[in-house]
Motif scaffolding. Structure first.
Motif, PDB file in Angstrom:
ATOM      1  N   ASN A 226      62.378  64.340 -68.590  1.00 18.48           N
ATOM      2  CA  ASN A 226      61.628  63.225 -68.012  1.00 18.48           C
ATOM      3  C   ASN A 226      60.334  63.011 -68.783  1.00 18.48           C
ATOM      4  OD1 ASN A 226      60.804  61.163 -66.347  1.00 18.48           O
ATOM      5  ND2 ASN A 226      60.082  62.519 -64.712  1.00 18.48           N
ATOM      6  N   LEU A 227      60.390  62.104 -69.778  1.00 19.48           N
ATOM      7  CA  LEU A 227      59.243  61.810 -70.620  1.00 19.48           C
ATOM      8  C   LEU A 227      59.009  60.311 -70.687  1.00 19.48           C
ATOM      9  CD1 LEU A 227      59.812  64.054 -73.791  1.00 19.48           C
ATOM     10  CD2 LEU A 227      58.254  64.499 -71.893  1.00 19.48           C
ATOM     11  N   SER A 228      57.768  59.952 -70.961  1.00 14.47           N
ATOM     12  CA  SER A 228      57.427  58.569 -71.241  1.00 14.47           C
ATOM     13  C   SER A 228      56.627  58.558 -72.530  1.00 14.47           C
ATOM     14  CB  SER A 228      56.586  57.979 -70.100  1.00 14.47           C
ATOM     15  OG  SER A 228      56.173  56.671 -70.419  1.00 14.47           O
ATOM     16  N   ILE A 229      57.006  57.691 -73.466  1.00 14.89           N
ATOM     17  CA  ILE A 229      56.362  57.618 -74.771  1.00 14.89           C
ATOM     18  C   ILE A 229      55.772  56.221 -74.955  1.00 14.89           C
ATOM     19  CG2 ILE A 229      56.670  57.898 -77.253  1.00 14.89           C
ATOM     20  CD1 ILE A 229      57.226  60.444 -75.683  1.00 14.89           C
ATOM     21  N   LEU A 230      54.437  56.165 -75.103  1.00  9.71           N
ATOM     22  CA  LEU A 230      53.761  54.883 -75.285  1.00  9.71           C
ATOM     23  C   LEU A 230      54.244  53.872 -74.248  1.00  9.71           C
ATOM     24  CD1 LEU A 230      53.722  54.579 -79.198  1.00  9.71           C
ATOM     25  CD2 LEU A 230      51.781  54.989 -77.725  1.00  9.71           C
ATOM     26  N   HIS A 231      54.681  52.696 -74.722  1.00  9.10           N
ATOM     27  CA  HIS A 231      55.165  51.666 -73.810  1.00  9.10           C
ATOM     28  C   HIS A 231      56.684  51.694 -73.704  1.00  9.10           C
ATOM     29  CE1 HIS A 231      54.839  50.075 -77.901  1.00  9.10           C
ATOM     30  NE2 HIS A 231      55.889  49.341 -77.638  1.00  9.10           N
ATOM     31  N   TYR A 232      57.331  52.735 -74.283  1.00 11.33           N
ATOM     32  CA  TYR A 232      58.787  52.819 -74.230  1.00 11.33           C
ATOM     33  C   TYR A 232      59.214  53.589 -72.980  1.00 11.33           C
ATOM     34  CZ  TYR A 232      58.586  51.385 -79.133  1.00 11.33           C
ATOM     35  OH  TYR A 232      58.352  50.703 -80.288  1.00 11.33           O
ATOM     36  N   GLU A 233      59.421  52.873 -71.912  1.00 12.42           N
ATOM     37  CA  GLU A 233      59.848  53.499 -70.674  1.00 12.42           C
ATOM     38  C   GLU A 233      61.316  53.907 -70.785  1.00 12.42           C
ATOM     39  OE1 GLU A 233      57.958  54.282 -68.096  1.00 12.42           O
ATOM     40  OE2 GLU A 233      56.237  53.501 -69.224  1.00 12.42           O
ATOM     41  N   PRO A 234      61.745  54.913 -70.014  1.00  8.99           N
ATOM     42  CA  PRO A 234      63.159  55.292 -70.037  1.00  8.99           C
ATOM     43  C   PRO A 234      64.033  54.253 -69.362  1.00  8.99           C
ATOM     44  CG  PRO A 234      61.950  56.599 -68.411  1.00  8.99           C
ATOM     45  CD  PRO A 234      60.935  55.808 -69.163  1.00  8.99           C
ATOM     46  N   SER A 235      65.272  54.185 -69.799  1.00  7.56           N
ATOM     47  CA  SER A 235      66.240  53.302 -69.164  1.00  7.56           C
ATOM     48  C   SER A 235      66.702  53.911 -67.843  1.00  7.56           C
ATOM     49  CB  SER A 235      67.448  53.114 -70.097  1.00  7.56           C
ATOM     50  OG  SER A 235      68.505  52.459 -69.426  1.00  7.56           O
ATOM     51  N   ILE A 287      52.385  58.894 -81.103  1.00  9.13           N
ATOM     52  CA  ILE A 287      53.221  58.667 -79.926  1.00  9.13           C
ATOM     53  C   ILE A 287      52.615  59.415 -78.734  1.00  9.13           C
ATOM     54  CG2 ILE A 287      55.372  58.096 -81.098  1.00  9.13           C
ATOM     55  CD1 ILE A 287      56.222  60.996 -80.895  1.00  9.13           C
ATOM     56  N   LYS A 288      52.012  58.680 -77.856  1.00  6.14           N
ATOM     57  CA  LYS A 288      51.353  59.294 -76.703  1.00  6.14           C
ATOM     58  C   LYS A 288      52.407  59.743 -75.698  1.00  6.14           C
ATOM     59  CE  LYS A 288      47.381  58.753 -73.684  1.00  6.14           C
ATOM     60  NZ  LYS A 288      46.260  57.877 -73.288  1.00  6.14           N
ATOM     61  N   ILE A 289      52.575  61.047 -75.611  1.00  7.69           N
ATOM     62  CA  ILE A 289      53.645  61.645 -74.808  1.00  7.69           C
ATOM     63  C   ILE A 289      53.109  61.987 -73.426  1.00  7.69           C
ATOM     64  CG2 ILE A 289      55.277  63.562 -74.646  1.00  7.69           C
ATOM     65  CD1 ILE A 289      55.060  63.772 -77.740  1.00  7.69           C
ATOM     66  N   GLU A 290      53.813  61.561 -72.406  1.00  5.38           N
ATOM     67  CA  GLU A 290      53.445  61.893 -71.036  1.00  5.38           C
ATOM     68  C   GLU A 290      54.641  62.517 -70.323  1.00  5.38           C
ATOM     69  OE1 GLU A 290      52.054  58.278 -69.333  1.00  5.38           O
ATOM     70  OE2 GLU A 290      50.177  58.271 -70.457  1.00  5.38           O
ATOM     71  N   PRO A 291      54.498  63.690 -69.708  1.00  6.80           N
ATOM     72  CA  PRO A 291      53.247  64.441 -69.573  1.00  6.80           C
ATOM     73  C   PRO A 291      52.817  65.063 -70.900  1.00  6.80           C
ATOM     74  CG  PRO A 291      55.062  65.738 -68.713  1.00  6.80           C
ATOM     75  CD  PRO A 291      55.622  64.389 -69.048  1.00  6.80           C
ATOM     76  N   MET A 292      51.505  65.219 -71.066  1.00 10.16           N
ATOM     77  CA  MET A 292      50.963  65.706 -72.321  1.00 10.16           C
ATOM     78  C   MET A 292      51.392  67.144 -72.604  1.00 10.16           C
ATOM     79  SD  MET A 292      47.043  65.535 -73.671  1.00 10.16           S
ATOM     80  CE  MET A 292      46.628  66.113 -75.312  1.00 10.16           C
ATOM     81  N   GLU A 293      51.768  67.889 -71.560  1.00  9.79           N
ATOM     82  CA  GLU A 293      52.215  69.266 -71.759  1.00  9.79           C
ATOM     83  C   GLU A 293      53.379  69.333 -72.739  1.00  9.79           C
ATOM     84  OE1 GLU A 293      51.572  67.939 -68.872  1.00  9.79           O
ATOM     85  OE2 GLU A 293      49.906  69.138 -68.082  1.00  9.79           O
ATOM     86  N   PHE A 294      54.192  68.274 -72.779  1.00 15.64           N
ATOM     87  CA  PHE A 294      55.334  68.293 -73.685  1.00 15.64           C
ATOM     88  C   PHE A 294      54.890  68.074 -75.123  1.00 15.64           C
ATOM     89  CE2 PHE A 294      59.518  67.411 -75.407  1.00 15.64           C
ATOM     90  CZ  PHE A 294      60.308  68.289 -74.678  1.00 15.64           C
ATOM     91  N   ASP A 295      53.771  67.381 -75.319  1.00 18.92           N
ATOM     92  CA  ASP A 295      53.201  67.241 -76.664  1.00 18.92           C
ATOM     93  C   ASP A 295      52.814  68.631 -77.192  1.00 18.92           C
ATOM     94  OD1 ASP A 295      52.212  66.124 -78.970  1.00 18.92           O
ATOM     95  OD2 ASP A 295      50.742  64.840 -78.002  1.00 18.92           O
TER      96      ASP A 295
END
Length: 310
Positions: A226-235, A287-295
């Motif tokens: 379960n990640l969100s990258i910048l404005h690329y939301e998951p499908s 690529i701003k990764i959210e949650p940042m812990e995954f970065d």
């Protein structure tokens, strides 16, 4: 450009800080900065925290470190859309590589009579600027000329200081048009590999939809992350393993075993597997990764120790 489009761009420039930053970069506002000074200035604007090059911890920070200090000449070959195919052909079966129809230094050199009815034009040094011809009898040659010439003039290196692009020869490449690769339902599989070991795959979907590209992340065992990258939301869709997933893993290991990090992009279409491209710095490392812990977790996978600083 119409007055309304100009006004819309002006409003977006004022209201959208990322759009404003990209526009200023394209206008050459930061061209005089050294690579390090540029990255130190731009990174916080994209990522929301300062760039630590002395002790980088996140994947995003380590991407910037590698831009500056891991400068193997072969990287220029790997990002050149023409030369990369020769590089791949020396390492994997040519059946995985989309063939070339021709390569030219200028638009006027292209022999359109010799090209098939359907083809794709792109520049070897750039991202974007693609021209697709599905029917040569309806082909807008002058429109294509404008797109390609604009791309040829673009200095892609200056946009994010991805130095391998700095010395790529600017040429025009023609490839066959593969109908499935232009499909609205096409899935693009981007496999992230660290020190020769694939760790996760990004499934890119809805690339041609009004809502924009969607990105879903899976670990090597195909568990959803379960990640969100910048404005690329998951499908909202659930994606099964692609039919040639194990083959992707094998190819990815073969292509990445000599590098600390490399992303290999695949298309699995019409019972065929294609290698799309090799990517050294996904999203230019912004690529701003959210949650940042995954970065931070991805940063732990990438070991900078032992990399010879070029």
């Amino acid at each position: 450009m119409s007055l309304q489009k100009i006004l819309n761009k002006g409003k977006r420039f004022i209201s959208d800080p990322h759009y404003r930053l990209r526009s200023m970069i394209k206008m050459g506002v930061y061209n005089s900065l050294s690579d390090e000074a540029f990255l130190r200035k731009i990174f916080p604007k994209y990522m929301g925290y300062p760039l630590n090059l002395d002790d980088p911890r996140t994947f995003s920070e380590k991407m910037q470190w590698m831009k500056l200090y891991d400068r193997k000449p072969i990287y220029t070959t790997m990002v050149d859309k023409y030369e990369a195919k020769n590089y791949l052909a020396d390492r994997i079966d040519s059946k995985y590589i989309i063939p070339n129809l021709g390569v030219w230094d200028s638009f006027d050199e292209i022999d359109f009579e010799a090209l098939p009815n359907q083809f794709v034009l792109k520049c070897t040094h750039d991202s974007g600027g693609i021209v697709i011809c599905k029917d040569k009898s309806k082909f807008d040659k002058e429109g294509a000329r404008r797109i390609i010439n604009m791309s040829l003039q673009r200095n892609f290196y200056l946009i994010a200081r991805e130095w391998p692009y700095k010395n790529v020869k600017r040429r025009i490449l023609a490839e066959p048009y593969i109908d499935e690769l232009g499909s609205a339902d096409l899935l693009d599989y981007k496999m992230y590999s660290f020190h020769g070991e694939p760790k996760l795959t990004v499934v890119c979907s809805e690339r041609f939809s009004k809502g924009g590209t969607r990105m879903n992340y899976y670990d090597v065992d195909w568990n959803y992350i379960n990640l969100s990258i910048l404005h690329y939301e998951p499908s909202n869709r659930t994606f099964e393993k692609p039919p040639h997933y194990e083959e992707m893993i094998s190819l990815c290991k073969k292509l990445t075993k000599d590098y600390p990090f490399l992303r290999v992009d695949f298309y699995d279409v019409n019972h065929r597997l294609y290698v799309g491209e090799l990517t050294l710095y996904p999203g230019a490392g912004f690529i701003k990764i959210e949650p940042m812990e995954f970065d931070y977790k991805m940063g732990e996978w990438l070991h900078l120790e032992g990399i010879h600083r070029s």
